[in-house]
Design an enzyme around this catalytic site. Structure first.
Site, PDB file in Angstrom:
ATOM      1  N   ASN A  88       0.807  -1.219   0.000  1.00 52.46           N
ATOM      2  CA  ASN A  88       0.000   0.000   0.000  1.00 52.46           C
ATOM      3  C   ASN A  88       0.848   1.281   0.000  1.00 52.46           C
ATOM      4  O   ASN A  88       0.469   2.266  -0.617  1.00 52.46           O
ATOM      5  CB  ASN A  88      -0.916  -0.038   1.241  1.00 52.46           C
ATOM      6  CG  ASN A  88      -1.547   1.293   1.542  1.00 52.46           C
ATOM      7  OD1 ASN A  88      -2.481   1.733   0.872  1.00 52.46           O
ATOM      8  ND2 ASN A  88      -1.031   1.979   2.574  1.00 52.46           N
ATOM      9  N   TYR A 154       4.786   8.681 -10.584  1.00 44.59           N
ATOM     10  CA  TYR A 154       3.688   7.932  -9.955  1.00 44.59           C
ATOM     11  C   TYR A 154       3.014   7.019 -10.987  1.00 44.59           C
ATOM     12  O   TYR A 154       2.802   5.832 -10.740  1.00 44.59           O
ATOM     13  CB  TYR A 154       2.689   8.928  -9.364  1.00 44.59           C
ATOM     14  CG  TYR A 154       1.545   8.312  -8.601  1.00 44.59           C
ATOM     15  CD1 TYR A 154       1.765   7.721  -7.353  1.00 44.59           C
ATOM     16  CD2 TYR A 154       0.240   8.338  -9.098  1.00 44.59           C
ATOM     17  CE1 TYR A 154       0.705   7.167  -6.631  1.00 44.59           C
ATOM     18  CE2 TYR A 154      -0.817   7.787  -8.384  1.00 44.59           C
ATOM     19  CZ  TYR A 154      -0.581   7.202  -7.148  1.00 44.59           C
ATOM     20  OH  TYR A 154      -1.624   6.651  -6.437  1.00 44.59           O
ATOM     21  N   LYS A 158       3.003   2.923 -10.896  1.00 43.89           N
ATOM     22  CA  LYS A 158       1.761   2.151 -10.732  1.00 43.89           C
ATOM     23  C   LYS A 158       1.542   1.196 -11.915  1.00 43.89           C
ATOM     24  O   LYS A 158       1.038   0.083 -11.743  1.00 43.89           O
ATOM     25  CB  LYS A 158       0.555   3.087 -10.564  1.00 43.89           C
ATOM     26  CG  LYS A 158       0.512   3.812  -9.214  1.00 43.89           C
ATOM     27  CD  LYS A 158       0.356   2.858  -8.046  1.00 43.89           C
ATOM     28  CE  LYS A 158       0.190   3.555  -6.706  1.00 43.89           C
ATOM     29  NZ  LYS A 158       0.222   2.649  -5.566  1.00 43.89           N
ATOM     30  N   VAL A 193      -9.713   8.793  -2.776  1.00 40.37           N
ATOM     31  CA  VAL A 193      -9.899   8.577  -1.334  1.00 40.37           C
ATOM     32  C   VAL A 193      -9.411   9.788  -0.538  1.00 40.37           C
ATOM     33  O   VAL A 193      -8.356  10.367  -0.844  1.00 40.37           O
ATOM     34  CB  VAL A 193      -9.151   7.296  -0.892  1.00 40.37           C
ATOM     35  CG1 VAL A 193      -9.569   6.900   0.523  1.00 40.37           C
ATOM     36  CG2 VAL A 193      -9.426   6.142  -1.862  1.00 40.37           C
TER      37      VAL A 193
HETATM   38  N1  LIG Z   1      -5.823   8.646  -1.900  1.00 41.14           N
HETATM   39  C1  LIG Z   1      -6.210   8.339  -3.127  1.00 41.14           C
HETATM   40  O1  LIG Z   1      -7.099   8.971  -3.713  1.00 41.14           O
HETATM   41  C2  LIG Z   1      -5.573   7.187  -3.846  1.00 41.14           C
HETATM   42  C3  LIG Z   1      -6.077   6.862  -5.108  1.00 41.14           C
HETATM   43  C4  LIG Z   1      -5.524   5.794  -5.785  1.00 41.14           C
HETATM   44  C5  LIG Z   1      -4.513   5.065  -5.205  1.00 41.14           C
HETATM   45  N2  LIG Z   1      -4.036   5.412  -3.977  1.00 41.14           N
HETATM   46  C6  LIG Z   1      -2.975   4.593  -3.413  1.00 41.14           C
HETATM   47  O2  LIG Z   1      -3.334   4.196  -2.107  1.00 41.14           O
HETATM   48  C7  LIG Z   1      -2.155   3.944  -1.343  1.00 41.14           C
HETATM   49  C8  LIG Z   1      -2.232   4.669  -0.011  1.00 41.14           C
HETATM   50  O3  LIG Z   1      -2.306   6.056  -0.271  1.00 41.14           O
HETATM   51  P1  LIG Z   1      -2.984   7.090   0.741  1.00 41.14           P
HETATM   52  O4  LIG Z   1      -3.854   7.929  -0.071  1.00 41.14           O
HETATM   53  O5  LIG Z   1      -3.514   6.365   1.921  1.00 41.14           O
HETATM   54  O6  LIG Z   1      -1.700   7.948   1.102  1.00 41.14           O
HETATM   55  P2  LIG Z   1      -1.137   8.544   2.468  1.00 41.14           P
HETATM   56  O7  LIG Z   1      -2.225   8.892   3.395  1.00 41.14           O
HETATM   57  O8  LIG Z   1      -0.177   9.591   2.038  1.00 41.14           O
HETATM   58  O9  LIG Z   1      -0.334   7.313   3.109  1.00 41.14           O
HETATM   59  C9  LIG Z   1       0.853   6.849   2.542  1.00 41.14           C
HETATM   60  C10 LIG Z   1       1.434   5.781   3.438  1.00 41.14           C
HETATM   61  O10 LIG Z   1       2.637   5.324   2.811  1.00 41.14           O
HETATM   62  C11 LIG Z   1       3.684   5.375   3.756  1.00 41.14           C
HETATM   63  N3  LIG Z   1       4.961   5.758   3.162  1.00 41.14           N
HETATM   64  C12 LIG Z   1       5.210   6.813   2.343  1.00 41.14           C
HETATM   65  N4  LIG Z   1       6.523   6.895   2.104  1.00 41.14           N
HETATM   66  C13 LIG Z   1       7.108   5.872   2.782  1.00 41.14           C
HETATM   67  C14 LIG Z   1       8.442   5.439   2.954  1.00 41.14           C
HETATM   68  N5  LIG Z   1       9.456   6.096   2.361  1.00 41.14           N
HETATM   69  N6  LIG Z   1       8.690   4.357   3.719  1.00 41.14           N
HETATM   70  C15 LIG Z   1       7.670   3.706   4.330  1.00 41.14           C
HETATM   71  N7  LIG Z   1       6.387   4.056   4.206  1.00 41.14           N
HETATM   72  C16 LIG Z   1       6.123   5.140   3.456  1.00 41.14           C
HETATM   73  C17 LIG Z   1       3.304   6.495   4.736  1.00 41.14           C
HETATM   74  O11 LIG Z   1       3.953   6.235   5.977  1.00 41.14           O
HETATM   75  P3  LIG Z   1       5.149   7.130   6.592  1.00 41.14           P
HETATM   76  O12 LIG Z   1       5.052   8.494   6.011  1.00 41.14           O
HETATM   77  O13 LIG Z   1       4.900   7.048   8.065  1.00 41.14           O
HETATM   78  O14 LIG Z   1       6.398   6.401   6.204  1.00 41.14           O
HETATM   79  C18 LIG Z   1       1.801   6.310   4.823  1.00 41.14           C
HETATM   80  O15 LIG Z   1       1.499   5.385   5.828  1.00 41.14           O
HETATM   81  C19 LIG Z   1      -1.003   4.373  -2.229  1.00 41.14           C
HETATM   82  O16 LIG Z   1      -0.467   3.253  -2.890  1.00 41.14           O
HETATM   83  C20 LIG Z   1      -1.644   5.290  -3.236  1.00 41.14           C
HETATM   84  O17 LIG Z   1      -0.920   5.350  -4.439  1.00 41.14           O
HETATM   85  C21 LIG Z   1      -4.541   6.463  -3.293  1.00 41.14           C
END
Ligand SMILES: NC(=O)c1ccc[n+]([C@@H]2O[C@H](COP(=O)([O-])OP(=O)(O)OC[C@H]3O[C@@H](n4cnc5c(N)ncnc54)[C@H](OP(=O)(O)O)[C@@H]3O)[C@@H](O)[C@H]2O)c1
Length: 253
Positions: A88, A154, A158, A193
């Site tokens: 994730n 990105y 993906k 999201v």
């Molecule tokens: N939000 C959307 O609309 C959306 C849409 C499509 C897909 N996604 C996908 O959903 C997934 C989760 O995204 P989200 O929206 O929940 O994002 P988010 O709230 O920014 O969370 C990202 C997570 O990834 C971790 N992360 C980031 N950099 C990291 C690193 N260098 N090492 C370890 N962990 C790391 C962060 O933890 P730390 O910062 O604590 O390390 C955090 O827990 C991603 O794959 C994203 O591409 C999101």
């Protein structure tokens, strides 16, 4: 390791400190799963069945060193009736046209968004007990198949993550030693999201991300999904009798 045998379902989730990963860890824990979460930050889940690993997944050397340790002995035991991996953690950064991004930033993003998740799938496959069903979810995005100006790193990562899942699934079908293993891979797009990643998307300046207004509008029109919704759907998919070796799904479909 008595604490690890309290539940029979193990989920290893990257990015549990925020957004979708945090919601998924919470949902899994409340449905009897044990969760091993990996992120740089730790948030509290108020559960003895949550185990956190603080690790920077964009640092390949740190990851290699960590996983040469006792992860397998601690977590990938034959106590579990099912093991799930949810890749994730990811980042949108660096944003901006490819003509402006640095090689160092691209490399870090590719390590976090694709190299580590691809390697980690293989690691979990090779270190898990062969008899234990393994379910893998790679968190995808519309950006896996649509180019967005300013989101090159990105989108590319993906797209590659989707192929990594497909590749693993075909290896399970055709490679001696993997054939017959109960391993299923799901490429899952969670929708748009309401997480810090969306805040970053709609806060960008138009020069680095020309389509920023679309994300401002999605937010102001109330079109974002709460992270709990894809989290619940993913948990249900992990608990279902999924039959395909590789599948692609989008939230709500
Ligand atoms: N939000 C959307 O609309 C959306 C849409 C499509 C897909 N996604 C996908 O959903 C997934 C989760 O995204 P989200 O929206 O929940 O994002 P988010 O709230 O920014 O969370 C990202 C997570 O990834 C971790 N992360 C980031 N950099 C990291 C690193 N260098 N090492 C370890 N962990 C790391 C962060 O933890 P730390 O910062 O604590 O390390 C955090 O827990 C991603 O794959 C994203 O591409 C999101």
């Amino acid at each position: 390791m008595e604490f690890l045998t309290m539940t029979k379902l193990l989920a290893i989730v990257t990015g549990t400190s925020s957004g979708i990963g945090a919601a998924l860890a919470k949902d899994l824990l409340s449905h009897g799963w044990t969760v091993v979460g990996i992120a740089r930050r730790l948030i509290s889940f108020d559960s003895d069945n949550y185990h956190h690993i603080s690790l920077d997944l964009s640092d390949s050397k740190a990851c290699a060193t960590y996983f040469e340790g006792d992860f397998k002995e601690k977590y990938l035991t034959d106590d579990w009736s099912k093991i799930a991996l949810i890749n994730n953690a990811a980042t949108l950064s660096p944003t901006g046209p490819l003509s402006e991004v640095s090689l160092v930033d691209l490399e870090k993003t590719f390590t976090l968004n694709i190299a580590f998740p691809a390697w980690f799938m293989g690691y979990i496959v090779s270190k898990s007990p062969a008899k234990t069903p393994l379910r893998i979810i790679n968190i995808s995005s519309g950006a896996a198949t649509s180019a967005y100006p300013g989101w090159g790193s990105y989108c590319m990562s993906k797209a590659a993550l989707r192929m990594a899942g497909q590749n693993l699934a075909i290896e399970v079908e055709e490679v001696e030693g993997l054939k017959g293993r109960d391993i299923k891979v799901l490429d899952y797009a969670p929708g748009v999201v309401d997480t810090p990643m969306q805040v970053q998307a709609r806060s960008a300046d138009e020069a680095s991300f020309p389509r920023v207004q679309k994300f401002v509008d999605l937010h102001s029109n109330g079109q974002l999904v709460a992270p709990e919704a894809p989290a619940k759907e993913m948990r249900e998919l992990l608990e279902s009798a999924e039959t395909e070796g590789f599948a692609i799904r989008r939230f709500g479909s």
